[in-house]
Design a protein around this motif. Structure first.
Motif, mmCIF file in Angstrom:
data_model
loop_
_atom_site.group_PDB
_atom_site.id
_atom_site.type_symbol
_atom_site.label_atom_id
_atom_site.label_comp_id
_atom_site.label_asym_id
_atom_site.label_seq_id
_atom_site.Cartn_x
_atom_site.Cartn_y
_atom_site.Cartn_z
ATOM 1 N N ARG A 169 0.832 -1.202 0.000
ATOM 2 C CA ARG A 169 0.000 0.000 0.000
ATOM 3 C C ARG A 169 0.870 1.258 0.000
ATOM 4 O O ARG A 169 0.598 2.225 -0.717
ATOM 5 N N GLN A 170 1.920 1.236 0.810
ATOM 6 C CA GLN A 170 2.803 2.398 0.883
ATOM 7 C C GLN A 170 3.484 2.640 -0.461
ATOM 8 O O GLN A 170 3.588 3.777 -0.928
ATOM 9 N N TRP A 171 3.966 1.546 -1.097
ATOM 10 C CA TRP A 171 4.618 1.665 -2.404
ATOM 11 C C TRP A 171 3.630 2.188 -3.443
ATOM 12 O O TRP A 171 3.937 3.086 -4.230
ATOM 13 N N LEU A 172 2.414 1.644 -3.440
ATOM 14 C CA LEU A 172 1.400 2.046 -4.407
ATOM 15 C C LEU A 172 0.961 3.494 -4.232
ATOM 16 O O LEU A 172 0.594 4.164 -5.207
ATOM 17 N N SER A 173 0.985 3.985 -3.003
ATOM 18 C CA SER A 173 0.499 5.337 -2.749
ATOM 19 C C SER A 173 1.264 6.373 -3.566
ATOM 20 O O SER A 173 0.698 7.397 -3.975
ATOM 21 N N GLU A 174 2.536 6.105 -3.837
ATOM 22 C CA GLU A 174 3.335 7.002 -4.672
ATOM 23 C C GLU A 174 3.188 6.653 -6.152
ATOM 24 O O GLU A 174 3.147 7.537 -7.020
ATOM 25 N N ARG A 175 3.104 5.370 -6.468
ATOM 26 C CA ARG A 175 3.050 4.951 -7.876
ATOM 27 C C ARG A 175 1.733 5.380 -8.545
ATOM 28 O O ARG A 175 1.733 5.703 -9.733
ATOM 29 N N LEU A 176 0.634 5.363 -7.826
ATOM 30 C CA LEU A 176 -0.644 5.729 -8.423
ATOM 31 C C LEU A 176 -0.616 7.154 -8.964
ATOM 32 O O LEU A 176 -1.277 7.467 -9.957
ATOM 33 N N LYS A 177 0.161 8.006 -8.334
ATOM 34 C CA LYS A 177 0.283 9.396 -8.781
ATOM 35 C C LYS A 177 1.030 9.486 -10.115
ATOM 36 O O LYS A 177 0.943 10.497 -10.807
ATOM 37 N N GLU A 178 1.751 8.406 -10.467
ATOM 38 C CA GLU A 178 2.556 8.396 -11.690
ATOM 39 C C GLU A 178 1.832 7.728 -12.863
ATOM 40 O O GLU A 178 2.420 7.511 -13.907
ATOM 41 N N GLY A 179 0.581 7.370 -12.677
ATOM 42 C CA GLY A 179 -0.172 6.712 -13.732
ATOM 43 C C GLY A 179 -0.206 5.199 -13.619
ATOM 44 O O GLY A 179 -0.693 4.515 -14.528
ATOM 45 N N HIS A 180 0.310 4.660 -12.507
ATOM 46 C CA HIS A 180 0.268 3.220 -12.245
ATOM 47 C C HIS A 180 -1.193 2.782 -12.121
ATOM 48 O O HIS A 180 -2.011 3.456 -11.501
ATOM 49 N N VAL A 181 -1.529 1.637 -12.706
ATOM 50 C CA VAL A 181 -2.902 1.137 -12.683
ATOM 51 C C VAL A 181 -2.957 -0.223 -11.992
ATOM 52 O O VAL A 181 -2.201 -1.132 -12.333
ATOM 53 N N PHE A 182 -3.834 -0.341 -11.015
ATOM 54 C CA PHE A 182 -4.139 -1.616 -10.372
ATOM 55 C C PHE A 182 -5.652 -1.783 -10.466
ATOM 56 O O PHE A 182 -6.408 -1.055 -9.823
ATOM 57 N N ARG A 183 -6.089 -2.723 -11.299
ATOM 58 C CA ARG A 183 -7.522 -2.959 -11.535
ATOM 59 C C ARG A 183 -7.861 -4.375 -11.096
ATOM 60 O O ARG A 183 -7.155 -5.315 -11.446
ATOM 61 N N LYS A 184 -8.953 -4.522 -10.357
ATOM 62 C CA LYS A 184 -9.279 -5.817 -9.778
ATOM 63 C C LYS A 184 -10.781 -6.080 -9.849
ATOM 64 O O LYS A 184 -11.589 -5.156 -9.954
ATOM 65 N N LEU A 185 -11.103 -7.359 -9.770
ATOM 66 C CA LEU A 185 -12.500 -7.744 -9.661
ATOM 67 C C LEU A 185 -13.024 -7.292 -8.313
ATOM 68 O O LEU A 185 -12.345 -7.435 -7.291
ATOM 69 N N ASN A 186 -14.238 -6.753 -8.292
ATOM 70 C CA ASN A 186 -14.821 -6.284 -7.046
ATOM 71 C C ASN A 186 -15.440 -7.470 -6.297
ATOM 72 O O ASN A 186 -16.665 -7.609 -6.182
ATOM 73 N N ALA A 187 -14.552 -8.329 -5.821
ATOM 74 C CA ALA A 187 -14.961 -9.539 -5.105
ATOM 75 C C ALA A 187 -13.775 -10.006 -4.276
ATOM 76 O O ALA A 187 -12.641 -9.579 -4.494
ATOM 77 N N LYS A 188 -14.038 -10.892 -3.339
ATOM 78 C CA LYS A 188 -12.954 -11.445 -2.533
ATOM 79 C C LYS A 188 -12.289 -12.552 -3.338
ATOM 80 O O LYS A 188 -12.568 -13.741 -3.166
ATOM 81 N N ALA A 189 -11.413 -12.139 -4.254
ATOM 82 C CA ALA A 189 -10.821 -13.073 -5.206
ATOM 83 C C ALA A 189 -9.495 -12.523 -5.710
ATOM 84 O O ALA A 189 -9.239 -11.322 -5.640
ATOM 85 N N THR A 190 -8.654 -13.430 -6.219
ATOM 86 C CA THR A 190 -7.379 -13.022 -6.795
ATOM 87 C C THR A 190 -7.556 -12.871 -8.300
ATOM 88 O O THR A 190 -7.288 -13.788 -9.080
ATOM 89 N N VAL A 191 -8.058 -11.716 -8.691
ATOM 90 C CA VAL A 191 -8.316 -11.403 -10.095
ATOM 91 C C VAL A 191 -7.913 -9.944 -10.306
ATOM 92 O O VAL A 191 -8.625 -9.032 -9.865
ATOM 93 N N PHE A 192 -6.771 -9.714 -10.959
ATOM 94 C CA PHE A 192 -6.315 -8.328 -11.091
ATOM 95 C C PHE A 192 -5.284 -8.181 -12.204
ATOM 96 O O PHE A 192 -4.703 -9.160 -12.679
ATOM 97 N N ILE A 193 -5.071 -6.934 -12.601
ATOM 98 C CA ILE A 193 -4.003 -6.572 -13.522
ATOM 99 C C ILE A 193 -3.300 -5.347 -12.948
ATOM 100 O O ILE A 193 -3.933 -4.499 -12.302
#
Length: 249
Positions: A35-59
């Motif tokens: 989370r800490q690493w992502l907090s800075e990366r998201l500002k740079e255009g980093h994308v983390f997209r996931k299924l809205n479910a309790k599952a391991t489905v993401f890019i």
């Protein structure tokens, strides 16, 4: 049934689960580090997209210029990870996520999308045979079998940084480069520290904590890289048995 996906943002980062490790609300240092690493990366255009479910489905992908990998190129996206596991396999989620990434790249005028692969599929890398179905092709390779796959929209291609093809370092003890992008990294590092301390194994654990360090790494890298006796071994995270096999060399 409607299928809903969620993109992580700086606003929802603390409340959304991160897919890789599905747990209860108990604290997990690997997740906190990501989370800490992502907090800075998201500002740079980093994308983390996931299924809205309790599952391991993401890019997870980012502009290549700010992606923490020793790969260079202009105007590309770098695909870190595309993962669908468990009962979610076979539902078309992987195709949906890849199509989203490619559409996003085209909408933003990118030259293409690239990812790390290998002649023989590695356990901790996204499925390259799946990517090739979308038109990804090998555009660069190292002598030890790692490949750079790319889907180009304009005929340009990225390449490994020259340093990434070295595959050797001067330090001969067990040496691991890592970044806290993957939630599994924290617990793997702790396991290695404990094992090496118990068995008097010298070890150098090098956290890659800046973009420049990542771009200049002496090997291919997705978030982890292992050297022993000066030679590059793997981008795979280690368990105890894998670590023992390396140390026997």
């Amino acid at each position: 049934m409607d299928i809903e996906f969620v993109n992580l943002t700086t606003e929802n980062l603390e409340s959304e689960h991160l897919c890789c490790i599905i747990r209860s609300k108990k604290p997990h240092k690997g997740i906190d580090a990501k989370r800490q690493w992502l907090s800075e990366r998201l500002k740079e255009g980093h994308v983390f997209r996931k299924l809205n479910a309790k599952a391991t489905v993401f890019i997870e992908y980012a502009p290549l210029e700010t992606a923490w990998v020793p790969i260079i190129g202009d105007n590309y996206y770098y695909l870190y990870c595309l993962w669908v596991s468990g009962s979610c396999k076979g539902e078309g989620y992987g195709e949906m996520l890849m199509e989203y990434c490619l559409a996003d790249a085209k909408e933003k005028g990118k030259s293409g999308v690239c990812m790390l692969g290998a002649k023989k599929q590695k356990a901790w890398l996204s499925d390259q045979s799946f990517a090739k179905k979308f038109g990804f092709e090998v555009v660069d390779a190292t002598e030890n079998g790692y490949e750079l796959l790319a889907l180009s929209f304009d005929g340009t291609t990225p390449k490994f940084a020259e340093s990434a093809k070295n595959q050797k370092i001067e330090n001969t003890e067990l040496t691991i480069y890592y970044v806290m992008q993957c939630p599994f990294v924290y617990q793997t590092i702790e396991m290695i520290k404990q094992y090496c301390e118990m068995h008097d194994v010298p070890v150098s654990l090098i956290q890659v904590d800046t973009l420049q360090k990542a771009k200049e790494l002496p090997c291919v890298f997705n978030n982890w890289a292992v050297f022993y006796k000066g030679n590059f071994e793997t981008v795979n995270l280690l368990d105890v048995n894998y670590l023992k096999r390396i140390l026997k060399k």
